[in-house]
Design a protein around this motif. Structure first.
Motif, PDB file in Angstrom:
ATOM      1  N   LYS A 614       0.820  -1.206   0.000  1.00  0.00           N
ATOM      2  CA  LYS A 614       0.000   0.000   0.000  1.00  0.00           C
ATOM      3  C   LYS A 614       0.853   1.254   0.000  1.00  0.00           C
ATOM      4  N   ASN A 615       1.910   1.258   0.813  1.00  0.00           N
ATOM      5  CA  ASN A 615       2.800   2.417   0.884  1.00  0.00           C
ATOM      6  C   ASN A 615       4.007   2.134  -0.011  1.00  0.00           C
ATOM      7  N   THR A 616       4.068   2.801  -1.138  1.00  0.00           N
ATOM      8  CA  THR A 616       5.161   2.572  -2.089  1.00  0.00           C
ATOM      9  C   THR A 616       6.268   3.612  -1.982  1.00  0.00           C
ATOM     10  N   GLU A 617       6.202   4.471  -0.962  1.00  0.00           N
ATOM     11  CA  GLU A 617       7.214   5.518  -0.829  1.00  0.00           C
ATOM     12  C   GLU A 617       8.581   4.891  -0.562  1.00  0.00           C
ATOM     13  N   GLY A 618       9.579   5.324  -1.292  1.00  0.00           N
ATOM     14  CA  GLY A 618      10.952   4.859  -1.095  1.00  0.00           C
ATOM     15  C   GLY A 618      11.273   3.532  -1.743  1.00  0.00           C
ATOM     16  N   ILE A 619      10.337   2.932  -2.461  1.00  0.00           N
ATOM     17  CA  ILE A 619      10.612   1.644  -3.116  1.00  0.00           C
ATOM     18  C   ILE A 619      11.331   1.903  -4.432  1.00  0.00           C
ATOM     19  N   LEU A 620      12.512   1.287  -4.575  1.00  0.00           N
ATOM     20  CA  LEU A 620      13.316   1.449  -5.782  1.00  0.00           C
ATOM     21  C   LEU A 620      13.062   0.349  -6.798  1.00  0.00           C
ATOM     22  N   GLY A 621      12.477  -0.736  -6.379  1.00  0.00           N
ATOM     23  CA  GLY A 621      12.233  -1.859  -7.279  1.00  0.00           C
ATOM     24  C   GLY A 621      11.998  -3.126  -6.478  1.00  0.00           C
ATOM     25  N   TYR A 622      12.125  -4.270  -7.156  1.00  0.00           N
ATOM     26  CA  TYR A 622      11.822  -5.548  -6.525  1.00  0.00           C
ATOM     27  C   TYR A 622      12.855  -6.585  -6.942  1.00  0.00           C
ATOM     28  N   TYR A 623      13.182  -7.467  -5.958  1.00  0.00           N
ATOM     29  CA  TYR A 623      14.020  -8.631  -6.219  1.00  0.00           C
ATOM     30  C   TYR A 623      13.149  -9.878  -6.147  1.00  0.00           C
ATOM     31  N   LEU A 624      13.423 -10.834  -7.065  1.00  0.00           N
ATOM     32  CA  LEU A 624      12.636 -12.055  -7.155  1.00  0.00           C
ATOM     33  C   LEU A 624      13.513 -13.249  -6.784  1.00  0.00           C
ATOM     34  N   TYR A 625      12.862 -14.265  -6.171  1.00  0.00           N
ATOM     35  CA  TYR A 625      13.563 -15.470  -5.741  1.00  0.00           C
ATOM     36  C   TYR A 625      12.691 -16.678  -6.057  1.00  0.00           C
ATOM     37  N   CYS A 626      13.338 -17.827  -6.342  1.00  0.00           N
ATOM     38  CA  CYS A 626      12.609 -19.055  -6.629  1.00  0.00           C
ATOM     39  C   CYS A 626      13.291 -20.217  -5.942  1.00  0.00           C
ATOM     40  N   CYS A 627      12.527 -21.301  -5.780  1.00  0.00           N
ATOM     41  CA  CYS A 627      13.043 -22.490  -5.107  1.00  0.00           C
ATOM     42  C   CYS A 627      12.251 -23.693  -5.597  1.00  0.00           C
ATOM     43  N   GLU A 628      12.947 -24.792  -5.836  1.00  0.00           N
ATOM     44  CA  GLU A 628      12.255 -26.022  -6.202  1.00  0.00           C
ATOM     45  C   GLU A 628      11.507 -26.556  -4.985  1.00  0.00           C
ATOM     46  N   THR A 629      10.300 -27.024  -5.211  1.00  0.00           N
ATOM     47  CA  THR A 629       9.488 -27.556  -4.130  1.00  0.00           C
ATOM     48  C   THR A 629      10.187 -28.769  -3.519  1.00  0.00           C
ATOM     49  N   GLY A 630      10.204 -28.797  -2.193  1.00  0.00           N
ATOM     50  CA  GLY A 630      10.857 -29.898  -1.501  1.00  0.00           C
ATOM     51  C   GLY A 630      12.291 -29.628  -1.125  1.00  0.00           C
ATOM     52  N   THR A 631      12.842 -28.505  -1.555  1.00  0.00           N
ATOM     53  CA  THR A 631      14.212 -28.136  -1.195  1.00  0.00           C
ATOM     54  C   THR A 631      14.184 -26.772  -0.522  1.00  0.00           C
ATOM     55  N   SER A 632      15.328 -26.389   0.033  1.00  0.00           N
ATOM     56  CA  SER A 632      15.465 -25.076   0.670  1.00  0.00           C
ATOM     57  C   SER A 632      16.501 -24.222  -0.054  1.00  0.00           C
ATOM     58  N   ASP A 633      16.804 -24.578  -1.267  1.00  0.00           N
ATOM     59  CA  ASP A 633      17.817 -23.865  -2.050  1.00  0.00           C
ATOM     60  C   ASP A 633      17.146 -22.728  -2.817  1.00  0.00           C
ATOM     61  N   TRP A 634      17.076 -21.569  -2.187  1.00  0.00           N
ATOM     62  CA  TRP A 634      16.472 -20.399  -2.824  1.00  0.00           C
ATOM     63  C   TRP A 634      17.499 -19.754  -3.746  1.00  0.00           C
ATOM     64  N   ARG A 635      17.059 -19.437  -4.934  1.00  0.00           N
ATOM     65  CA  ARG A 635      17.933 -18.865  -5.955  1.00  0.00           C
ATOM     66  C   ARG A 635      17.443 -17.469  -6.320  1.00  0.00           C
ATOM     67  N   THR A 636      18.400 -16.531  -6.422  1.00  0.00           N
ATOM     68  CA  THR A 636      18.073 -15.170  -6.828  1.00  0.00           C
ATOM     69  C   THR A 636      17.813 -15.146  -8.331  1.00  0.00           C
ATOM     70  N   ILE A 637      16.707 -14.534  -8.717  1.00  0.00           N
ATOM     71  CA  ILE A 637      16.347 -14.482 -10.133  1.00  0.00           C
ATOM     72  C   ILE A 637      16.978 -13.282 -10.805  1.00  0.00           C
ATOM     73  N   ASN A 638      16.758 -12.099 -10.266  1.00  0.00           N
ATOM     74  CA  ASN A 638      17.309 -10.875 -10.871  1.00  0.00           C
ATOM     75  C   ASN A 638      18.232 -10.206  -9.883  1.00  0.00           C
ATOM     76  N   ASN A 639      19.276  -9.576 -10.369  1.00  0.00           N
ATOM     77  CA  ASN A 639      20.225  -8.849  -9.536  1.00  0.00           C
ATOM     78  C   ASN A 639      20.149  -7.345  -9.761  1.00  0.00           C
ATOM     79  N   LYS A 640      19.188  -6.912 -10.558  1.00  0.00           N
ATOM     80  CA  LYS A 640      18.944  -5.494 -10.779  1.00  0.00           C
ATOM     81  C   LYS A 640      17.473  -5.259 -10.480  1.00  0.00           C
ATOM     82  N   PRO A 641      17.128  -4.342  -9.569  1.00  0.00           N
ATOM     83  CA  PRO A 641      15.728  -4.195  -9.164  1.00  0.00           C
ATOM     84  C   PRO A 641      14.808  -3.925 -10.347  1.00  0.00           C
ATOM     85  N   LEU A 642      13.642  -4.590 -10.303  1.00  0.00           N
ATOM     86  CA  LEU A 642      12.627  -4.408 -11.333  1.00  0.00           C
ATOM     87  C   LEU A 642      11.643  -3.345 -10.890  1.00  0.00           C
TER      88      LEU A 642
END
Length: 1426
Positions: A614-642
């Motif tokens: 709701k409050n978008t003040e100061g937001i520069l972008g977004y980072y995304l992460y994914c992980c295969e179901t059943g594991t805890s290995d989270w992987r960074t998708i983008n390294n530049k904010p969207l």
């Protein structure tokens, strides 16, 4: 018409460097200052501007020029100066006054001219530098805004070609006709070349047919060249003689434009690595397509040091050296076409580089510099996406002066926010900055350095005024030149806050006006609100810019700031206090996004969308992460904010299930993770099927047509449920439905047609999603009854098992058979899509409706078609298949055959993982379904197994497996009788298993103590395994003297006997049973084998008892050393201080043996002879017992010793050498010593020579040789000595040829001559004694005999002087005999006499001493008295 552009791009770094140099030259000026004791000249208050350019008064009174306090002071000064001079001039009225006025006028004129020249030079220099800078910035490759256009004219008409060229620098224009340059002087009455304001024209007057051809214009510059060309067609009025006017005009053919053939996919690159993106085109680029453009996130990319853009005729490449996370984004390439542009886009992901410290955070990105001042820069950046082993605690900022490569940390404590004011920089210095993230693991990888930033006064351009005069010249006037002479500076104004955070406040102010000519620095003072005291906030810091960051403020308190100006004359009064300043509340991290949703996109990507907080003040972008179901290995998708709220995630594994989450990015850090999305399996989104194709007519009865078509290439992720057919007559445009309900088969009979009418058809495919696009209309089929004798065309051509070098083609037999049944088929193939060269695959017709085509070339495309044959001939060919590429798809596997754990024969097929949900379909010979009574099919995930219930010869044949959703994923296996026989045997073994044996049957072991162990080992058995032991047909069990052991876990069966007796002789059988598996193993321990085992047991038992006292650990043995010595050795153990060891040979004690305290005793024989043969005995004894070791060194053992010794002696032999003698050559070889046991042979050129008459072999203790008598040139060659030790032959050789032989032969001849000379030289054989005594007055007779050939000459000498035969001396010589007679000797005759003999071979002298004594005296004791 076409335009061709060849471009040479300038490097972006050169432009930036040139721009920086121009900025520095305009901002950095050498300043001169006047001391406090000097009176500044008037030119420092106001510039002297020549009157012919523009007077200072005009400048001050012109309303267009900006006015400020300095300009007003300048105006007042000039007015006062004019009044003062006017008052002074009124005081003079005489001639002296005129002279003085003239002198003053001349001085002013000289000064005016000097200042005018200086200003002119400075203005010209500035103007030229500025023009060069503008030219460099505006450099552009040549291009034609308006290209040439083709013309077609009649003979005798005028024509004008025109084009407009652009580029910077201005290109040079050259005209060509048929590649021949045109000059202004070429045919001036016919051609006219003009160039006005970039428009280039060529006018051709009264055209003739010779003027027709291709005209071309080339624009060249240092950056490249551009070309445009057009054709001129000149038609003639003269036609054929009959008067018919024939005009033929060539119509320009539109060239085929290039389109994208292959493009780059979404790409992943690691930080610091090079990125290469490549696109190829379907054909060479046309001239107007040469300018291929690349973009990142919609912004064009230009060539630079880091970016390399290369465009060839059929491809374009982008190379980015050393990628950073800032380079992540959507890359696109744009290509011009006839109807607009074509564009391809793909996202490039830049992964984090290797961490500097394990577990450290990633590198920050997008470090930017703003508010650049003389000693101050404000930095801002974005936090990294990867926190590492723990959350990011803060950041370290580092700076580096350009050219030093030394990075210095700017802050001692970590800063939590993503912005920071940097103070204390050097003025007019180029800096670069970078940032490192810090977490609990340490300092992470640094960010990409910023572009070089020059610290300078940002107000410098506002204090500079440029006055433009005639002819493009300029005059640059700086505010410093117009400042009045101000000593103590004025205070600054407008002190305020420009940056405020929860840890610091950045104050800024305006510099005093007027500021004076002296450089200014500042002091900053601060005070708490409500307190009258002020204290220095800048401490010892020298502040050059109008910025100051205060870090030592406390939260909750209110402060005021004021500033003082400082120059060399003093400190100004304080400025007015700033408004109240207090630290702001800490900037919190932004809220996390929500409603994260993943949507299926392709088989390797997912569309991810989310809702922002709701409050978008100061937001520069977004980072995304994914992980295969059943594991805890989270992987960074983008390294530049969207910046958007939806993104397509690439690089996912097909068929795997993923969850996703999102973070918000802010200056205070990243938010917490959003909630996870619902799990989503990566599969292609379901769509409607693509359009069918290849509509063919299979049969026609006159009122009905049988139509067939090819299935759609893509089913859309769901199986096709049916097809719809439309038809229309050829003359109509409207389509009519054939079937209302979908049909499942791809063959349909259309009824109710009119004969002799043409009809067209189209087909729609339908799946659960909907109806797809229609196919292309078929050709117009004529509705008439088929009566042709040849068969119709086959249909439904399909591919199976496409591999690198083969494929399988299936088809259906034609519905129309012709006048007779179809007897075979002709299969034809062609290579390439456009080729029409069809060749038959087989020499003979194919009788089946399937064929395996082999011999293909990997990577090539092929098309196939089939024609049916009957008795009337070959029918119409089928429609060609779609082009198929001969290549093996990744993950392709063949059908495997085997036997399962229950003994059933099975066929297994494992297909690659796909995003579809199809099943594997089994068939026999590609057509027949599998009989459910003979086999069953089981499928699990992507693996399908066909198991035969009772395999027999009825099940033999070709079996095929294919996926229902992807028939191209297929394989086959030919089940033959040999396979059946082999697998049936394996099946019987599985159903009737035997316990496997690991050892080689029963093993018999005898221990050191004499116990006997019988054992065998099988494969591991279960705990329920049973053992029965049979001895001579009766079952036995364990007894105290015979213990039976059974280790089921290791499969070990053993029988232990303490004392083996006669009752234990017999046949032992172990019967084992473990579930269904069983086996038995038998050991026959009788007769000789039993006796040997018993004897060995008894011997070991006795040996065990022997070892209770001192005994031999190593018995007597001998060895031969490299020095050809024999050493006898033994070793005793279990000795005590009373233990003795004695050696004996043939009963005689050997005292030379040595005994070492370690128990080793040795006896060394330096040179072995036959005397060493005998029986050697060593006896060790003490009170505990005696042990004996015997070595019989006789007969064979002695021969063995001599053989080893001979071998060692032969190995010690050195090289063969030569010794020359008077008799010939002597070849010899030295060795340690020579044994007669060794056999020696001498060879010359493979011929044995030691038995020839002219040779004589010989040997000694340390040498073996052969003499060669009277050598000649025939003896030149290789000599070999062979030493045979009884088993091996050892060779030593000498190559006696060339110079070596020549030297040896020469030496032999010399020695032979020496021997001859020695044999025939003159010598005294007998005669003279050493001393002779004779009494005075007697006669002395000395006789000497000599020998030599020829007969030597003989002379008598006294005291080395020859004695003549005269007087009392008489010399008589007769046949090698000479006599010296001295009559009546006296004392004077005493002395040294000698006889000298000589011939041509040599000389010899023999001395004799003659002693004469008087009467009554005695002769010398050593003399012979005569």
């Amino acid at each position: 018409m076409a335009t061709k552009i060849v471009t040479f791009h300038c490097l972006e770094a050169q432009e930036e460097q040139l721009s920086h140099s121009m900025q520095l030259s305009s901002q950095l000026r050498k300043k001169t200052f006047t001391s406090s004791d000097e009176e500044p000249p008037l030119c420092q208050f106001c510039p002297i501007i020549p009157g012919d350019i523009m007077s200072a008064k005009e400048i001050l009174t012109d309303p267009k020029f900006p006015c400020n306090r300095t300009w007003e002071a300048l105006g007042e000064t000039v007015a006062n100066d004019e009044l003062h001079q006017r008052d002074q001039w009124t005081l003079f009225g005489n001639e002296a006054e005129k002279v003085e006025v003239e002198v003053i006028r001349n001085q002013h004129e000289v000064r005016r001219r000097v200042d005018h020249m200086a200003l002119r030079k400075e203005a010209q220099r500035k103007a030229s530098m500025h023009l060069r800078f503008l030219e460099d910035l505006s450099m552009k490759v040549p291009d034609f805004a308006t290209p040439l256009r083709p013309h077609t004219v009649w003979e005798g008409m005028n024509v004008k070609f025109s084009c407009s060229a652009q580029g910077s620098p201005a290109p040079c224009i050259t005209w060509y006709k048929d590649d021949v340059p045109l000059r202004a002087t070429s045919l001036p009455w016919n051609y006219k070349l003009q160039q006005n304001y970039g428009l280039n024209t060529l006018e051709i007057r009264r055209c003739s047919t010779a003027d027709g051809g291709e005209y071309k214009v080339v624009a060249r510059s240092c950056l490249g060249e551009a070309t445009t060309f057009a054709t001129l067609v000149v038609n003639s009025y003269r036609g054929v003689e009959a008067g018919l006017l024939c005009v033929q005009t060539t119509v320009p053919v539109l060239e085929q434009e290039a389109l994208f053939a292959s493009t780059f996919p979404p790409t992943f690159v690691k930080e610091g690595e090079n990125l290469v993106l490549f696109c190829s085109f379907s054909s060479p680029l046309l001239s107007f397509q040469q300018d291929v453009s690349w973009f990142r996130d919609g912004l064009p990319l230009r060539p630079s040091v880091r970016v390399d853009l290369q465009t060839a005729r059929c491809s374009t490449t982008l190379t980015l050296k050393g990628a950073h996370k800032e380079h992540e984004g959507l890359y696109s390439v744009r290509l011009r076409t006839w109807d607009g542009t074509r564009e391809h886009c793909a996202f490039v992901y830049v992964k984090d580089g290797s961490a500097a410290v394990p577990g450290a955070a990633g590198s920050p990105l997008q470090v930017e510099c703003s508010d650049v001042n003389r000693d101050y820069v404000f930095l801002s950046w974005k936090p990294p996406s990867a926190d590492g082993a723990g959350p990011v605690r803060g950041y370290f900022i580092e700076r580096c002066e350009v050219g030093t490569k030394k990075w210095i940390r700017c802050n001692e404590e970590v800063r939590t926010l993503c912005h920071y004011p940097v103070m204390g920089l050097k003025e007019n210095t180029l800096y670069q900055f970078r940032v490192c993230a810090v977490n609990q693991a340490g300092v992470g990888r640094p960010s990409k350095p910023t572009n070089p930033v020059l610290t300078s006064d940002p107000m410098e351009p506002s204090r500079t005024m440029v006055v433009r005069v005639d002819r493009g010249r300029e005059i640059v006037i700086t505010k410093d030149q117009l400042e009045s002479q101000i000593r103590v500076p004025f205070p600054p104004t407008d002190v305020r806050v420009c940056e405020l955070s929860d840890t610091y406040a950045v104050m800024c102010w305006n510099e005093p006006d007027p500021r004076g000519k002296e450089p200014l620095t500042y002091f900053v003072e601060q005070s708490e609100s409500g307190k009258p005291s002020w204290h220095l906030a800048s401490f010892e810091m020298r502040i050059s810019s109008t910025r100051f960051a205060a870090f030592d403020l406390q939260k909750g308190k209110v402060y005021h700031f004021r500033v003082r100006s400082v120059n060399k004359y003093g400190v100004s009064e304080p400025s007015e206090a700033s408004p109240p300043v207090s630290l702001r509340e800490a900037l919190g991290v932004p809220a996390a996004p929500h409603s994260v949703q993943a949507i299926r996109d392709t088989d390797s990507s997912v569309l991810l969308q989310w809702k922002e907080p709701k409050n978008t003040e100061g937001i520069l972008g977004y980072y995304l992460y994914c992980c295969e179901t059943g594991t805890s290995d989270w992987r960074t998708i983008n390294n530049k904010p969207l910046a958007c709220t939806r993104f397509t995630v690439h690089g996912l594994r097909t068929g795997k299930e993923y969850v996703f989450r999102v973070k918000s990015v802010g200056r205070a850090g990243n938010s917490r993770y959003s909630e996870e999305s619902e799990p989503l399996r990566v599969r292609a989104a379901k769509r409607v099927p693509s359009s069918p194709s290849a509509i063919a007519l299979l049969n026609c009865t006159g009122s009905e047509m049988v139509i067939a078509w090819r299935a759609p290439e893509r089913s859309g992720g769901e199986p096709v449920r049916g097809y719809y057919l439309d038809w229309r007559e050829k003359s109509q445009s409207a389509w009519s439905e054939v079937n209302v309900r979908p049909v499942n088969e791809r063959v349909y009979t259309v009824s109710g047609l009119l004969e002799e009418h043409y009809y067209q058809f189209r087909v729609f495919a339908e799946n659960i999603i909907g109806v797809g696009r229609p196919s292309q209309p078929s050709e117009a089929f004529l509705c008439e009854r088929w009566t042709m004798p040849v068969p119709g065309c086959p249909y439904d051509l399909e591919f199976r098992e496409v591999r690198q070098d083969s494929l399988v083609l299936l088809w259906a037999e034609p519905l129309y058979q012709g006048q007779s049944q179809v007897t075979g088929y002709v299969v034809e193939i062609r290579q390439g899509e456009e080729s029409e060269d069809w060749t038959t695959v087989t020499k003979e017709p194919v009788t089946d409706t399937q064929l395996k085509v082999s011999g293909l070339q990997g990577g090539q495309k092929y098309c196939l078609r089939v024609s049916a044959i009957n008795s009337a001939g070959v029918g119409r060919p089928s429609l060609s298949t779609e082009p198929i590429t001969a290549q093996t798809s990744p993950g392709t596997r063949d059908i495997e055959i085997g036997v399962d754990n229950d003994g059933f024969i099975f066929l297994s097929f494992e297909s690659p993982e796909t995003d579809a949900q199809g099943e594997v379909k089994w068939s026999k010979s590609y057509r027949e379904p599998i009989d459910a009574g003979r086999a069953r099919v089981e499928s699990k995930q992507n693996k399908s197994v066909l198991t035969f219930t009772a395999a027999s010869e009825e099940d033999l044949g070709l079996y095929a497996a294919e996926r229902t959703d992807s028939p191209d994923i297929s394989s086959s296996f030919d089940f033959t009788a040999a396979d059946l026989e082999r697998l049936m045997e394996l099946s019987w073994q599985i159903r009737h298993p035997l316990i496997g044996l690991r050892s080689e049957g029963w093993q018999v072991e005898v221990t050191e103590m004499g116990a006997v162990r019988l054992w065998l080992q099988t494969e591991p058995l279960s705990k329920s395994a049973e053992l029965r032991m049979i001895l001579n047909d009766r079952e036995i069990s364990s007894t105290p003297t015979r213990r039976i052991g059974f280790d089921r876990e290791n499969g070990l069966v053993e029988i232990l006997f303490d004392h083996l007796s006669k009752e234990d002789e017999g046949s032992y059988t172990a019967q084992l049973k473990d579930g269904r598996a069983k086996n038995q193993f038998t050991l026959v321990l009788v007769d000789e084998k039993f006796k040997q085992t018993m004897a060995r047991s008894e011997a070991n038992r006795q040996d065990w008892k022997r070892r209770a006292g001192p005994h031999f650990e190593e018995f007597l043995s001998w060895t031969v050393t490299n020095d050809c010595e024999m050493i006898m050795k033994c070793k005793v153990t279990n000795v005590s201080k009373d233990t003795t060891l004695k050696w004996f040979k043939d009963g005689v004690e050997i005292t030379q043996a040595k005994y070492d305290p370690s128990g080793v005793s040795t006896y060394t024989v330096a040179q072995v002879t036959k005397k060493e043969a005998g029986v050697y005995r060593a006896i060790v004894s003490d009170s505990r017992g005696t042990d004996e070791s015997v070595l019989e060194l006789v007969d064979k053992e002695f021969d063995k010793l001599m053989q080893h010794l001979g071998k060692q002696c032969a190995l010690s032999a050195g090289p063969v050498r030569i010794q020359c003698t008077a008799a010939g050559f002597k070849l010899y070889c030295s060795l340690k010593y020579y044994l007669s046991y060794m056999k020696t042979s001498w060879y010359f050129k493979e011929k044995r020579i030691d038995q020839e008459e002219r040779t004589k072999p010989g040997s000694s203790m340390q040498k073996v040789w052969i003499e060669i008598f009277n050598p000649t040139e025939n003896d030149k060659g290789k000599y070999t000595l062979e030493l045979f030790d009884g088993q091996e032959t050892h060779k030593r050789s000498l190559d006696l040829s060339g110079q070596a032989f020549a030297d040896a032969l020469l030496e032999y001849q010399r020695l032979k001559q020496v021997e001859i000379a020695e044999k025939n030289r003159a010598r005294v054989t007998k005669g003279l004694p050493d001393v002779v005594a004779i009494k005075e007055d007697k006669s002395l007779c000395l006789t000497c005999f000599a020998d030599g050939d020829p007969v030597p000459e003989m002379f008598w000498l006294k005291n080395d002087r020859e004695i003549p035969s005269a007087g009392r001396f008489h010399v008589a010589t007769d046949n090698k005999c000479s006599t010296l007679t001295i009559h009546s000797v006296n004392m004077e005759d005493s002395g040294n006499y000698s006889v000298f003999v000589r011939n041509k071979y040599g000389v010899e002298t023999v001395n004799v001493t003659v002693s004469v004594y008087k009467h009554g005296e005695k002769p010398r004791a050593d003399a012979i008295e005569v």
